[in-house]
Design an enzyme around this catalytic site. Structure first.
Site, PDB file in Angstrom:
ATOM      1  N   ASP A   1      81.464  17.625  64.257  1.00  0.00           N
ATOM      2  CA  ASP A   1      82.207  18.665  64.644  1.00  0.00           C
ATOM      3  C   ASP A   1      83.584  18.485  63.920  1.00  0.00           C
ATOM      4  O   ASP A   1      84.327  19.325  64.074  1.00  0.00           O
ATOM      5  CB  ASP A   1      82.561  18.424  66.184  1.00  0.00           C
ATOM      6  CG  ASP A   1      81.362  18.839  66.897  1.00  0.00           C
ATOM      7  OD1 ASP A   1      80.702  19.710  66.744  1.00  0.00           O
ATOM      8  OD2 ASP A   1      81.099  17.904  67.797  1.00  0.00           O
TER       9      ASP A   1
ATOM     10  N   LYS B   1      76.924  29.734  72.792  1.00  0.00           N
ATOM     11  CA  LYS B   1      76.483  30.005  71.703  1.00  0.00           C
ATOM     12  C   LYS B   1      75.405  31.135  71.658  1.00  0.00           C
ATOM     13  O   LYS B   1      74.762  31.362  70.298  1.00  0.00           O
ATOM     14  CB  LYS B   1      75.999  28.680  70.986  1.00  0.00           C
ATOM     15  CG  LYS B   1      77.010  27.701  71.106  1.00  0.00           C
ATOM     16  CD  LYS B   1      76.578  26.367  70.294  1.00  0.00           C
ATOM     17  CE  LYS B   1      77.625  25.120  70.476  1.00  0.00           C
ATOM     18  NZ  LYS B   1      77.575  24.308  69.247  1.00  0.00           N
TER      19      LYS B   1
ATOM     20  N   ASN C   1      76.568  10.002  62.045  1.00  0.00           N
ATOM     21  CA  ASN C   1      76.055   9.504  63.613  1.00  0.00           C
ATOM     22  C   ASN C   1      74.856   9.089  63.562  1.00  0.00           C
ATOM     23  O   ASN C   1      74.161   8.836  62.534  1.00  0.00           O
ATOM     24  CB  ASN C   1      76.156  10.887  64.369  1.00  0.00           C
ATOM     25  CG  ASN C   1      75.271  12.060  63.730  1.00  0.00           C
ATOM     26  OD1 ASN C   1      74.056  11.846  63.608  1.00  0.00           O
ATOM     27  ND2 ASN C   1      75.887  13.051  63.239  1.00  0.00           N
TER      28      ASN C   1
ATOM     29  N   LYS D   1      89.773   4.975  46.354  1.00  0.00           N
ATOM     30  CA  LYS D   1      89.424   3.993  47.670  1.00  0.00           C
ATOM     31  C   LYS D   1      90.425   3.958  48.262  1.00  0.00           C
ATOM     32  O   LYS D   1      91.545   3.399  47.591  1.00  0.00           O
ATOM     33  CB  LYS D   1      88.763   2.874  47.198  1.00  0.00           C
ATOM     34  CG  LYS D   1      88.436   2.003  48.207  1.00  0.00           C
ATOM     35  CD  LYS D   1      87.675   0.849  47.979  1.00  0.00           C
ATOM     36  CE  LYS D   1      87.346  -0.328  48.976  1.00  0.00           C
ATOM     37  NZ  LYS D   1      87.377  -1.437  48.687  1.00  0.00           N
TER      38      LYS D   1
END
Ligand code: CTP
Length: 391
Positions: free
Chosen positions: A276, A340, A207, A286
């Site tokens: 996640d 959480k 990310n 590959k």
């Protein structure tokens, strides 16, 4: 941090030019930078450079006429909040260690009562000379902060330990030296950066996280006196000074490390952007495209690390999470705070793409009792506000 008087002592080494960047960075932060140069330093860089950068007179001479009647070395020593000598030659190190005060810089340093940082830079054999090492050990015993030179190619052609650390590192030491140690005795764990989930030997999922927020938290906690450990995903950032930094790649690796070590810490801050989902299996070879128009990649859930921390934590351990949201920022962040079981959540709106990779951010800090909007400011400033609230 309020504006401070910082004394930079520049002596005659080839790395003297790097001190121009140090002076510039500190001046831009609003500090008054007083540069004192030895005679040999002026053979490497001109006082004019420092005068233009700092907007202040550069002092070179013990006996020059002061603007008003004052004893120059005493007045400069008195107004200084912290001093750094860099590059510090074998000569200045020897003089300070032996109480010799025969020019403006050495007289100021003898008269100074605030912290002095010494950044030696010289040929590797000179640095390893037992007399220099003894002088440095003696200065360290006397509460001078001695920086370890970096390794690399030296101006003399040798390769080894002897380089002046980069300007950003010197600035970090100075700012650290100026910071009140209100987190002394605390142990802080910070996670930062993205995770990298491997697909095959050449591909991975990741990310946009730059790691800058987590690194700022680690730096500020350490500057405020905490003992800090940083688990960092792949980033392009330098390890913060005096922070135990361990690199991790995948969410699973981070989970193992955090869960094994979480009991050692008073404050745990999960600033890492943890994946996640991760590929169900990593292909040894590959993956070839053949003639297919589509590719199926089966992903499985990773463990929610912060949820696991909250489940296993002691009552007095503090757990802080981050919430990156593109809609219903506060509602979603509050939900995460509750689900959480966190002590604090720092919410940021990722619709504001500019913030990715930037040194600045804009966040809302949420606890059970408080909600504080922090308008756009440096990530270090945000880190400080987080610790102010936790302390
Ligand atoms: N986090 C974690 N373990 C994961 C995913 C996230 O510990 N596997 C932590 C992050 O470090 C952060 C907080 O959980 O402190 C919130 O992360 P975020 O990605 O915003 O939330 P998610 O719980 O993943 O929820 P969603 O993706 O649905 O927004």
């Amino acid at each position: 941090m309020e504006n401070k008087n910082i004394l930079l002592g520049v002596t005659g080494g080839i790395a003297a030019y790097k001190m121009a960047s140090v002076a510039s960075s500190l001046t831009k932060r609003g500090h008054e930078v007083h540069v004192v140069m030895t005679e040999s330093a002026q053979k490497f860089i001109s006082p004019v450079t420092f005068r233009a950068i700092t907007g202040l007179p550069v002092e070179t001479d013990l006996f020059s006429e002061p603007e008003k009647h004052e004893v120059k070395h005493i007045s400069l020593a008195d107004k200084t909040d912290i001093a750094l000598i860099g590059p510090a030659t074998a000569n200045i190190i020897g003089k300070i260690a032996n109480g010799i005060a025969d020019d403006l810089l050495t007289t100021i340093i003898t008269a100074i009562t605030v912290p002095v940082i010494i950044a030696p830079a010289m040929n590797v054999n000179m640095f390893n000379n037992p007399i220099i090492q003894e002088n440095l050990d003696y200065l360290s015993e006397k509460e001078y902060k001695i920086l370890t030179p970096s390794e690399g190619m030296l101006a003399c052609g040798y390769v080894g330990k002897g380089r002046l650390p980069e300007p950003d590192i010197l600035v970090e030491y100075i700012l650290k030296g100026l910071t009140k140690k209100d987190l002394k005795g605390k142990k802080v764990l910070v996670t930062a950066g993205p995770t990298r989930e491997e697909i095959d030997p050449v591909r991975y999922l990741t990310n946009y996280s730059s790691g800058k927020m987590g690194y700022a938290l680690a730096k500020r906690a350490s500057a405020r006196g905490a003992e800090v450990k940083l688990f960092s995903g792949p980033t392009s950032l330098d390890n913060p000074i005096e922070v135990k930094t361990e690199k991790i790649k995948s969410a699973n690796e981070l989970y193992e490390k955090v869960i094994n070590q979480m009991n050692e810490f008073d404050i745990i801050i999960m600033a890492a952007a943890v994946a996640d989902f991760t590929p169900e299996s990593i292909s040894d070879n590959k993956i070839k495209k053949n003639n297919e128009d589509y590719m199926d990649l089966r992903l499985i859930r990773t463990k929610d690390i912060i949820k696991e921390i909250s489940k296993n934590k002691e009552d007095d351990q503090i757990v802080v999470g981050f919430a990156a949201e593109s809609n219903d920022l506060i509602k979603n962040a509050r939900k995460k705070l509750e689900l959480k079981n966190l002590d604090m959540i720092v919410a940021n709106d990722i619709k504001n793409k500019e913030i990715f990779g930037s040194d600045e951010s804009e966040v809302i800090i949420i606890t059970d009792e408080k909600q504080i909007d922090v308008s756009r400011s440096s990530k270090e400033n945000i880190a400080n506000q987080i610790f102010d609230l936790l302390n």
